[in-house]
Design a protein around this motif. Structure first.
Motif, short mmCIF file in Angstrom:
data_model
loop_
_atom_site.label_atom_id
_atom_site.label_comp_id
_atom_site.label_asym_id
_atom_site.label_seq_id
_atom_site.Cartn_x
_atom_site.Cartn_y
_atom_site.Cartn_z
N PHE A 154 0.83 -1.21 0.00
CA PHE A 154 0.00 0.00 0.00
C PHE A 154 0.86 1.26 0.00
CE2 PHE A 154 -3.57 -2.56 2.04
CZ PHE A 154 -4.29 -2.62 0.86
N TYR A 185 0.30 4.18 -2.65
CA TYR A 185 -0.31 5.45 -2.25
C TYR A 185 0.68 6.50 -1.74
CZ TYR A 185 -4.71 2.85 -2.46
OH TYR A 185 -5.78 2.10 -2.87
N PHE A 201 0.74 3.85 6.37
CA PHE A 201 0.73 2.39 6.47
C PHE A 201 1.89 1.86 7.31
CE2 PHE A 201 -1.72 3.18 2.59
CZ PHE A 201 -2.88 2.48 2.91
N TYR A 249 -8.37 4.25 3.80
CA TYR A 249 -7.37 3.19 3.95
C TYR A 249 -7.85 2.14 4.96
CZ TYR A 249 -4.17 6.46 1.64
OH TYR A 249 -3.57 7.32 0.75
N ARG A 254 -10.45 0.03 3.15
CA ARG A 254 -9.84 -0.91 2.18
C ARG A 254 -9.19 -2.09 2.91
NH1 ARG A 254 -12.75 1.00 -0.75
NH2 ARG A 254 -12.38 2.44 -2.49
N SER A 255 -8.51 -1.81 4.01
CA SER A 255 -7.87 -2.89 4.77
C SER A 255 -8.91 -3.86 5.31
CB SER A 255 -7.03 -2.31 5.92
OG SER A 255 -6.01 -1.48 5.45
#
Length: 560
Positions: A329, A333, A338, A422, A425-426
């Motif tokens: 990630f 991004y 992250f 984020y 999405r995780s």
């Protein structure tokens, strides 16, 4: 350029450090293979595992004040056991048990003689441990510890008697159990068995005289004699040296060091020298991740299977998965969030497995029959545990989101929105992997046990975890809660992951997934859960106060 330089340094270290470590150790004794716990392993690796099992340490202190490493300990007991029964080498970890049997509450290590002559311990064992082993999950902590101490005493008896040192294979039958040197005549002609005994006695004599160089030469000749006579059965010199080197290098500790330093760098540079701190943190994370990969390659080669068959391996694998997702990630991004979220979690995981060898057993064990299908082991177990990694990444991101949400000088609205995306999405990745792994588990269960689902505790908690995270995602889509609620839900739902991952094995201790059971660490988990709930409660209170202030701002001062 920086990443290439980091890679070059790692490759140099991976080549140089192992050889330097091997040179310092009694490396020729590593060429002697021993059959133990269903595996053929180097004597030095066996020594480390045995001393960890007995004392929870890789080195012990004798009553004379001399520090003894694992290899020296095992060789000394093998060659001259007299006197070791009076040395404090057996761990009694639980203070309740120590109190119940009248031992010093401030000491943890005791001699075999002390425990054998302790009438209170014998009475305690007879009174509490008459139950079937299958009912061990119903035992109290001190009773479980008494069982563990009894097993350690049995292990010490096997060491003291020498019956555990099965180093002689049958050259004609690989399925036969290996025997001790004294029984070499069972498998070998008289002349060869006598030659082996002469070499062993010579190795023993030189070692006891303190001539380690000559003792190692005799050990090399001893192992060569066995390998030449049974080349199809006896492990190759390279295979033994490889496992010995892996054990000495301890790649997980190098990973742990890198992740801790990276986490500190990210923290210290969050408001100062952000660009430099980000580059240094990224480099350290990659550095530790490569050691992580190296450790997995070694363990897969040694075990001949994916390294996810017990709690130790799954914790290491989940920390690996967190960093894998974070690096991917981050490369896509370039958000800087992250790695800040992933490195602390990975560091905590690696710290746990390195500091608690009695809870997380690091030994490489053969698989139980139900796990010996490597295809299902790879697809089902790896998928399930990777979902935990995705949820852990969402957990770290959620902590960052909540922390900045309650601070007056937190992130701007746009950045918070990106961070929430984020997290979302995780969670999506985690739910997809968990659902897939659960379905694959049902297929494997039908293949192994003849049914897809049986409401086994592990299966039940996998389903509960999946439903918890589905509820959080669905609530976000249905606008039941916003970004803040998504972050809170991500943290709270991870408690269900802990229950499915740790609780079923270490707390419930029941079900068909008995190959993963263990004990210990409950206090740490309870403390973590309470800390997380406290953090969430604090953030909720602060968030509500902030909203009230925004809706009802204080009146402006009257201008005179």
């Amino acid at each position: 350029m920086m990443y290439k330089m980091v890679l070059r340094i790692v490759l140099i270290i991976l080549c140089v450090i192992p050889s330097s470590l091997v040179a310092k150790e009694l490396n020729q004794f590593s060429q002697i293979a021993i059959q133990h716990a269903g595996r053929k392993k180097p004597l030095t690796v066996f020594a480390r595992e045995v001393l960890l099992s007995l004392s929870g340490k890789e080195a012990i202190m004798t009553v004379e004040g001399e520090k003894i490493g694992s290899t020296d300990f095992v060789l000394s007991v093998w060659f001259h056991p007299e006197g070791w029964e009076r040395q404090p080498v057996i761990l009694v970890d639980n203070p309740l048990l120590r109190k119940a049997i009248g031992l010093d509450l401030h000491k943890k290590l005791y001699s075999f003689e002390q425990l054998k002559e302790n009438s209170l311990f014998r009475d305690f064992a007879l009174r509490h441990l008459h139950r079937n082993v299958a009912e061990g999950s119903d035992l109290k902590p001190e009773e479980k510890e008494a069982m563990a101490v009894s097993n350690r005493m049995k292990l010490f008896e096997e060491l003291y008697s020498g019956e555990i040192f099965t180093v002689i294979p049958d050259a004609s039958d690989p399925t036969k159990k290996w025997v001790t040197v004294e029984k070499a005549s069972l498998y070998y002609p008289q002349g060869l068995s006598e030659a082996l005994i002469i070499l062993f006695d010579s190795m023993k004599r030189f070692y006891l005289q303190g001539d380690l160089k000559q003792a190692q030469q005799e050990a090399s000749l001893f192992s060569k004699q066995l390998r030449d006579y049974a080349p199809r059965i006896y492990p190759s010199a390279d295979a033994l040296l490889f496992e010995h080197t892996y054990t000495l290098l301890k790649p997980w500790k190098w990973s742990l060091l890198c992740y801790i330093i990276a986490s500190v760098v990210f923290l210290l540079t969050s408001g100062w020298q952000k660009e430099l701190g980000y580059r240094i943190g990224w480099g350290l994370t990659v550095f530790g991740f490569l050691f992580h990969v190296y450790g997995f390659i070694c363990r897969i080669y040694i075990a001949g299977r994916p390294p996810v068959s017990n709690m130790y391996e799954s914790v290491v694998w989940v920390s690996f998965g967190v960093l894998l997702f974070a690096l991917i990630f981050e490369a896509i991004y370039h958000s800087r969030f992250f790695l800040k979220a992933a490195t602390p979690f990975a560091a905590v995981c690696m710290l746990l497995v390195e500091s608690q060898p009695l809870i997380f057993d690091p030994t490489i064990q053969p698989l139980v029959p139900v796990l010996r299908n490597n295809f299902w082991l790879t697809t089902h177990v790896l998928t399930i545990t990777l979902s935990y990694a995705a949820f852990a990444l969402a957990l770290g991101l959620s902590h960052i989101y909540l922390w900045h949400s309650v601070r007056r000088s937190g992130l701007e609205g746009f950045q918070k929105g990106v961070l929430a995306k984020y997290i979302y999405r995780s969670l999506q990745i985690g739910v997809f992997l968990l659902a897939t792994g659960t379905i694959l588990g049902g297929v494997w269960a039908n293949y192994s046990w003849g049914r897809f689902w049986d409401w086994d505790p592990k299966e039940t908690w996998a389903l509960i975890t999946l439903l918890c995270y589905l509820a959080v995602l669905h609530g976000r889509i249905a606008h039941w809660w916003g970004e803040f609620g998504l972050a809170v839900g991500s943290i709270c739902c991870f408690i269900s992951v802990l229950m499915a991952w740790y609780g079923v094995n270490f707390v419930l201790g029941k079900g068909l997934h008995s190959y993963g059971f263990g004990s210990g660490g409950l206090g740490y988990v309870i403390l973590y859960v309470l800390a997380e709930l406290g953090f969430v409660f604090y953030c909720l209170v602060k968030y509500q106060l902030r909203k009230k202030e925004e809706l009802n701002p204080p009146p402006s001062p009257i201008q005179v």
